[in-house]
Design an enzyme around this catalytic site. Structure first.
Site, PDB file in Angstrom:
ATOM      1  N   ALA A 129     -12.927  -9.497 -35.434  1.00  0.00           N
ATOM      2  CA  ALA A 129     -11.690  -9.226 -36.168  1.00  0.00           C
ATOM      3  C   ALA A 129     -10.744  -8.340 -35.365  1.00  0.00           C
ATOM      4  O   ALA A 129      -9.714  -7.911 -35.873  1.00  0.00           O
ATOM      5  CB  ALA A 129     -12.009  -8.577 -37.503  1.00  0.00           C
ATOM      6  N   GLU A 176     -19.595  -3.769 -20.627  1.00  0.00           N
ATOM      7  CA  GLU A 176     -18.948  -4.959 -21.196  1.00  0.00           C
ATOM      8  C   GLU A 176     -18.401  -5.875 -20.090  1.00  0.00           C
ATOM      9  O   GLU A 176     -18.529  -7.084 -20.156  1.00  0.00           O
ATOM     10  CB  GLU A 176     -17.828  -4.531 -22.157  1.00  0.00           C
ATOM     11  CG  GLU A 176     -17.099  -5.700 -22.759  1.00  0.00           C
ATOM     12  CD  GLU A 176     -16.915  -5.613 -24.263  1.00  0.00           C
ATOM     13  OE1 GLU A 176     -17.343  -4.630 -24.884  1.00  0.00           O
ATOM     14  OE2 GLU A 176     -16.332  -6.557 -24.813  1.00  0.00           O
ATOM     15  N   ASP A 188     -10.836   0.507 -26.096  1.00  0.00           N
ATOM     16  CA  ASP A 188     -11.719   0.445 -27.263  1.00  0.00           C
ATOM     17  C   ASP A 188     -12.886   1.428 -27.148  1.00  0.00           C
ATOM     18  O   ASP A 188     -13.214   2.140 -28.104  1.00  0.00           O
ATOM     19  CB  ASP A 188     -12.261  -0.985 -27.446  1.00  0.00           C
ATOM     20  CG  ASP A 188     -11.145  -2.008 -27.456  1.00  0.00           C
ATOM     21  OD1 ASP A 188      -9.976  -1.622 -27.671  1.00  0.00           O
ATOM     22  OD2 ASP A 188     -11.436  -3.199 -27.237  1.00  0.00           O
TER      23      ASP A 188
HETATM   24  C1  GLA Z   1      -8.969  -5.865 -26.335  1.00  0.00           C
HETATM   25  C2  GLA Z   1      -9.513  -5.118 -25.110  1.00  0.00           C
HETATM   26  C3  GLA Z   1      -8.738  -3.834 -24.879  1.00  0.00           C
HETATM   27  C4  GLA Z   1      -7.226  -4.111 -24.829  1.00  0.00           C
HETATM   28  C5  GLA Z   1      -6.798  -4.949 -26.033  1.00  0.00           C
HETATM   29  C6  GLA Z   1      -5.350  -5.379 -25.952  1.00  0.00           C
HETATM   30  O1  GLA Z   1      -9.206  -5.108 -27.482  1.00  0.00           O
HETATM   31  O2  GLA Z   1     -10.875  -4.815 -25.296  1.00  0.00           O
HETATM   32  O3  GLA Z   1      -9.179  -3.213 -23.692  1.00  0.00           O
HETATM   33  O4  GLA Z   1      -6.867  -4.714 -23.624  1.00  0.00           O
HETATM   34  O5  GLA Z   1      -7.595  -6.115 -26.174  1.00  0.00           O
HETATM   35  O6  GLA Z   1      -4.524  -4.289 -26.035  1.00  0.00           O
END
Ligand code: GLA
Length: 388
Positions: free
Chosen positions: A125, A162, A174
Site C-alpha cells: 500500500a 533491500e 523509508d
Molecule cells: C519508495 C522507495 C523510497 C522512495 C519512494 C518515492 O517508497 O522505497 O526510497 O524513493 O518510493 O519517493
C-alpha cells in the site's frame, strides 16, 4: 494488533525458553507528506512515521540458527546465519536474512535467535511495511546482541539489505523514517548528508488522512528503476552542460533547468523537472509548516501530485480519482499520492471537524467510480523504532 502479553504467550508456546536475552521491539510504517522520488536524487523528503507498525519478539539462542515465525502468515522458517540464501517461497524471510547478512558484513558477530513478528501495516500500500520489517529486525538484533549500531547506520544497512538481498533498488527515506521518526513531528531528511531536521506538526486543527486505493499491481519495481535511469540520464546532460559540479539532480536549480532544459527535451526533461521542482517544494513546505501556514503547505502537496502525475508519470487512475475527490471536500487544504506510486495511498490534509464526512464522502464516491472499497487511516506522527 494483539496485546503484548498475548504475543508473549504465543512466543512461549512456540519456542522453549533458552534462558538468554530476550525482548520485544517495534518499527513503524510511514507516510510521506511531500518530497516524492527525490531521495535517490540526493534531495529532500518530508515523511512521518505512522501508528501502524511491525512488532517483533525475540530471544537469543546458543547456536547460529534462526527460527522465524510470521504470525500473520502463520508460517515458521528455519535457517542458519552461516548460510543466508534467498528464499523465493517466503518473500518476508528475505527482509530478515538481508538485514542479518548486512550486519554480518559489517563484521559484527550475531547469535542465533527465535523470532516472532506481526504487523498491521497494509502490504503493497506504499506505507513501507518492508522497511518496517527490516528496521524491526535490525533493531532487535542490535539490542539483543548489544551491537550499538548508530540510527543512521542502521537505516543505511536496512536499505542495503533491500537493495542487495531483496533486490529492490529503493532510496533511503523509508528505512530512515522508520528508525528515526519522532512523535508529533515530520522529518525533513537531506538525503545527501543523511542529516535531518524535526518539523513539528503542531496545528491541532488539522489531521493527516491516508486513503488506501486498495489497488494492487506489479508494475512498481520496473517503472521505479526506469525513473532512476531517466534521472541518471538527466544528470549526465547537466554535468556536461553546466559549469559547476553536478552529482545528482539536487545540484541543478530551477533557473538552470529553465535555461538549459529545452535542449534535454521530452521525457527526460519532464522527469528532471519533477525532481528539481519537488526538491524546491519540500523546502518551501517546511518553512510554511514552521510558520503554521497550512494553506501554503496544502497547495504544495497538491502541486506535488500534479507534478508526479504529469511530469513523473507515477500516478494511476485510482490515485488521481482519490485526489480529485479529496479536493472537492470541505476542510481540505491539499492532497497527493504518496510513496512510489502506481498503486497505494494518497495523503490529505483535512480539518478535524470535517474528517468523518471526508472519509464517508470519498469512500462512497470512490466506490461509485471504481467499484473498489477504499480504506482510510487517520494518524498523527509516531515514534521511530524502539523497545515495547
Ligand atoms: C519508495 C522507495 C523510497 C522512495 C519512494 C518515492 O517508497 O522505497 O526510497 O524513493 O518510493 O519517493
Amino acid at each position: 494488533m494483539r496485546e503484548l502479553k498475548d504475543l508473549q504467550q504465543i512466543f512461549r508456546d512456540r519456542f522453549p525458553d533458552t534462558g538468554l536475552k530476550e525482548g520485544a521491539f517495534f518499527a513503524p510504517g510511514r507516510v510521506n507528506l511531500i518530497g516524492e522520488h527525490t531521495d535517490y536524487n540526493d534531495g529532500f523528503v518530508l515523511p512521518m512515521a505512522i501508528e501502524k507498525k511491525i512488532c517483533m519478539l525475540a530471544q537469543l539462542r546458543d547456536d547460529r540458527e534462526i527460527r522465524a515465525y510470521s504470525l500473520d502468515f502463520d508460517k515458521e522458517v528455519v535457517f542458519s546465519l552461516l548460510d543466508l540464501e534467498f528464499d523465493s517461497e517466503n518473500m518476508w524471510v528475505n527482509y530478515l536474512k538481508g538485514v542479518m547478512d548486512e550486519i554480518q558484513k559489517m563484521d559484527y558477530y550475531i547469535s542465533g535467535m527465535n523470532i516472532l513478528f506481526t504487523g498491521d501495516i497494509p502490504k503493497g500500500a506504499g506505507l513501507s511495511s518492508s522497511a518496517a520489517l527490516e528496521v524491526a529486525a535490525a533493531y532487535t538484533i542490535d539490542t539483543l546482541n548489544e551491537l550499538d549500531i548508530k540510527p543512521v547506520e542502521m537505516a543505511l544497512l536496512c536499505q542495503r539489505a533491500e537493495n542487495k538481498f531483496v533486490g529492490v533498488n529503493c532510496g533511503i527515506m523509508d528505512q530512515y523514517i522508520s528508525r528515526l521518526g519522532k512523535k508529533d513531528n515530520a522529518l525533513m531528511i537531506d538525503c545527501r548528508t543523511n542529516e535531518y531536521e524535526l518539523v513539528p506538526l503542531a496545528n491541532e486543527d488539522y489531521r493527516i488522512v491516508i486513503c488506501n486505493s486498495m489497488v494492487e499491481r506489479g508494475l512498481v519495481d520496473s517503472e521505479y528503476n526506469k525513473r532512476r535511469e531517466e534521472c541518471e540520464k538527466a544528470v549526465e546532460f547537466f554535468r556536461d552542460t553546466l559549469n559547476h559540479r553536478v552529482e545528482a539532480l539536487r545540484d541543478v536549480s530551477i533557473e538552470e533547468l529553465e535555461e538549459k532544459g529545452g535542449e534535454l527535451g521530452g521525457i527526460t526533461l519532464r522527469r528532471a523537472r519533477h525532481v528539481i521542482t519537488e526538491n524546491n517544494r519540500v523546502l518551501v513546505a517546511v518553512s510554511a509548516l514552521r510558520n503554521n501556514d497550512l494553506e501554503t503547505f496544502g497547495k504544495l502537496m497538491t502541486e506535488s501530485h500534479l507534478s508526479l502525475r504529469g511530469d513523473y508519470e507515477v500516478s494511476c487512475k485510482e490515485l488521481d480519482i482519490l485526489v480529485e475527490l479529496a479536493l472537492k471536500q470541505r476542510g481540505v487544504l491539499g492532497s497527493r499520492m504518496t510513496g512510489a506510486g502506481f498503486r497505494g495511498c494518497t495523503v490529505s490534509l483535512v480539518h478535524r471537524d470535517n474528517v468523518s464526512e471526508f472519509i464517508e464522502n470519498v469512500k462512497k464516491a470512490y466506490y461509485q467510480e471504481t467499484g473498489i472499497e477504499m480504506e482510510a487511516y487517520v494518524t498523527t506522527p509516531a515514534d521511530g523504532a524502539g523497545e515495547i
